[in-house]
Design an enzyme around this catalytic site. Structure first.
Site, PDB file in Angstrom:
ATOM      1  N   LYS A   1      42.408  40.741  53.279  1.00 56.70           N
ATOM      2  CA  LYS A   1      42.818  40.027  52.068  1.00 56.70           C
ATOM      3  C   LYS A   1      42.266  38.615  52.152  1.00 56.70           C
ATOM      4  O   LYS A   1      42.574  37.865  53.088  1.00 56.70           O
ATOM      5  CB  LYS A   1      44.334  40.012  51.966  1.00 56.70           C
TER       6      LYS A   1
ATOM      7  N   LYS B   1      40.785  43.265  49.457  1.00 57.44           N
ATOM      8  CA  LYS B   1      41.282  42.560  48.275  1.00 57.44           C
ATOM      9  C   LYS B   1      40.709  41.157  48.231  1.00 57.44           C
ATOM     10  O   LYS B   1      40.777  40.471  49.259  1.00 57.44           O
ATOM     11  CB  LYS B   1      42.800  42.513  48.356  1.00 57.44           C
TER      12      LYS B   1
HETATM   13  C1  PBG Z   1      51.246  38.241  47.726  1.00 60.04           C
HETATM   14  C2  PBG Z   1      50.291  38.886  46.800  1.00 60.04           C
HETATM   15  C3  PBG Z   1      49.375  38.265  45.962  1.00 60.04           C
HETATM   16  C4  PBG Z   1      48.724  39.276  45.266  1.00 60.04           C
HETATM   17  C5  PBG Z   1      49.246  40.486  45.697  1.00 60.04           C
HETATM   18  N1  PBG Z   1      50.203  40.226  46.659  1.00 60.04           N
HETATM   19  C6  PBG Z   1      49.142  36.827  45.689  1.00 60.04           C
HETATM   20  C7  PBG Z   1      48.697  35.895  46.727  1.00 60.04           C
HETATM   21  O1  PBG Z   1      48.324  36.260  47.852  1.00 60.04           O
HETATM   22  O2  PBG Z   1      48.754  34.717  46.412  1.00 60.04           O
HETATM   23  C8  PBG Z   1      47.647  39.068  44.241  1.00 60.04           C
HETATM   24  C9  PBG Z   1      47.401  40.201  43.316  1.00 60.04           C
HETATM   25  C10 PBG Z   1      46.595  39.842  42.123  1.00 60.04           C
HETATM   26  O3  PBG Z   1      46.008  38.749  41.990  1.00 60.04           O
HETATM   27  O4  PBG Z   1      46.513  40.719  41.235  1.00 60.04           O
HETATM   28  N2  PBG Z   1      52.543  38.706  47.564  1.00 60.04           N
END
Ligand code: PBG
Length: 327
Positions: free
Chosen positions: A197, A250
């Site tokens: 991520k 991601k």
């Molecule tokens: C954290 C989380 C995020 C997303 C999914 N889980 C946000 C972040 O890391 O700030 C982002 C998903 C998206 O942008 O569609 N709980």
């Protein structure tokens, strides 16, 4: 041996032949629909930067889940949005037995819908400072945060979640969650780890939707540097060793090379998250007549499959399902 003997166009001229030789297929079976659930009754609150997506209360969420199941979708991923007043420094409401996600899971299960209910495990939506773990000064502490994710994941599973998806990017959280689930007799519940991520600019609309933007600093101490690829393979290897069943990359489009490398290297189920900013790009482009929405969506999701993703998390899931045909 080339032209005129070889004419690649021979297989392109008829739609029937194109169908026969198509290499990659997109199906409703590949899609996971992310949904936001907040407090209230009868709420269907539009999210300005995610046009077409809403914050649902538990009752309207069940209605939307029924629509998703009727379209042939197999899975939803839930994000909880507690009231601001319920947030505190350690995100205690994240593992409350009657927390927002826990109630949403139970309601979907009571409606007996044929859906795999997945939940996002992270504290940023539940902490008053918007960080993903326990904070000391400017630092986000790793090890003290792990038992909190474990409690949160366990409470989701106790409420009936079919799979948990840790998105915090702390070191060791997959192992901590696996141990907690196994210790409570939930060894059959899989973990989909947000393994690679990235600290991405494409999460902007999500943070608006979930009210989870950090109140100071950013997420670069735990989410990955967009410049790195080899490191993603190390992150995936660690999560698999700790017991991850599905690994995720991601965002998706800016990281298709990572999706490809992870699939080639490990051969495990790979998910890619087509995130909020990616969805917004297509929606705003389509609204400005800069492209045809249906073609933009199907080409984009198809490219993520072609790169090697088995599963795609996307806010376009119902839109795509309507076009792909379900069941
Ligand atoms: C954290 C989380 C995020 C997303 C999914 N889980 C946000 C972040 O890391 O700030 C982002 C998903 C998206 O942008 O569609 N709980």
């Amino acid at each position: 041996m080339t032209f005129p003997t070889h004419r690649p166009r021979r297989l392109r001229e008829s739609g029937l032949l194109r169908d026969l030789v198509r290499e990659t297929r997109l199906s409703v079976d590949d899609l996971i629909y992310p949904l936001f659930v907040a407090e209230g009754q009868g709420v269907r609150d539009p999210i300005a930067t995610l046009p077409g997506q809403y914050r649902y209360s538990v009752d309207t969420l069940v209605t939307e889940c029924r629509r998703a199941a009727d379209l042939g979708l197999k899975a939803v991923l839930l994000f909880g949005i507690p009231d601001d007043g319920d947030k505190d420094a350690t995100g205690t409401c994240a593992w409350a037995a009657d927390g927002i996600v826990q109630r949403a899971i139970r309601a979907i299960k009571e409606a007996d819908l044929p859906l795999c209910v997945m939940t996002d495990v992270c504290l940023c939506e539940y902490t008053s400072h918007g960080h993903c773990g326990v904070v000391q000064g400017q630092r986000i502490l790793n090890d003290p945060s792990l038992p909190l994710y474990a409690r949160q994941a366990l409470s989701h599973v106790e409420a009936g979640a079919d799979l948990v998806a840790p998105s915090d990017m702390m070191d060791g959280r997959v192992g901590a969650i696996r141990a907690a689930l196994d210790g409570a007799g939930h060894e059959h519940v899989p973990i989909m780890a947000y393994s690679a991520k990235y600290a991405s600019a494409f999460y902007g609309p999500f943070r608006d939707a979930a009210g989870s933007a950090p109140s100071f600093g950013d997420r670069r101490s735990h989410q990955m540097d967009p410049a790195n690829g080899d490191e993603a393979l190390r992150e995936v290897a660690l999560d698999l060793e700790e017991g991850a069943d599905i690994v995720m990359v991601k965002p998706a489009l800016p990281y298709l090379d990572i999706v490809w490398r992870v699939k080639q290297r490990f051969g495990v189920p790979v998910a890619a998250y087509h995130v909020s900013g990616e969805y917004a790009m297509i929606e705003f482009a389509a609204r400005a007549n800069a492209g045809d929405r249906e073609r933009l969506v199907l080409e984009t999701l198809g490219s993520i499959r072609r790169a090697g993703a088995d599963l795609i998390l996307t806010y376009h899931a119902p839109f795509a399902a309507e076009r792909l045909g379900g069941r």
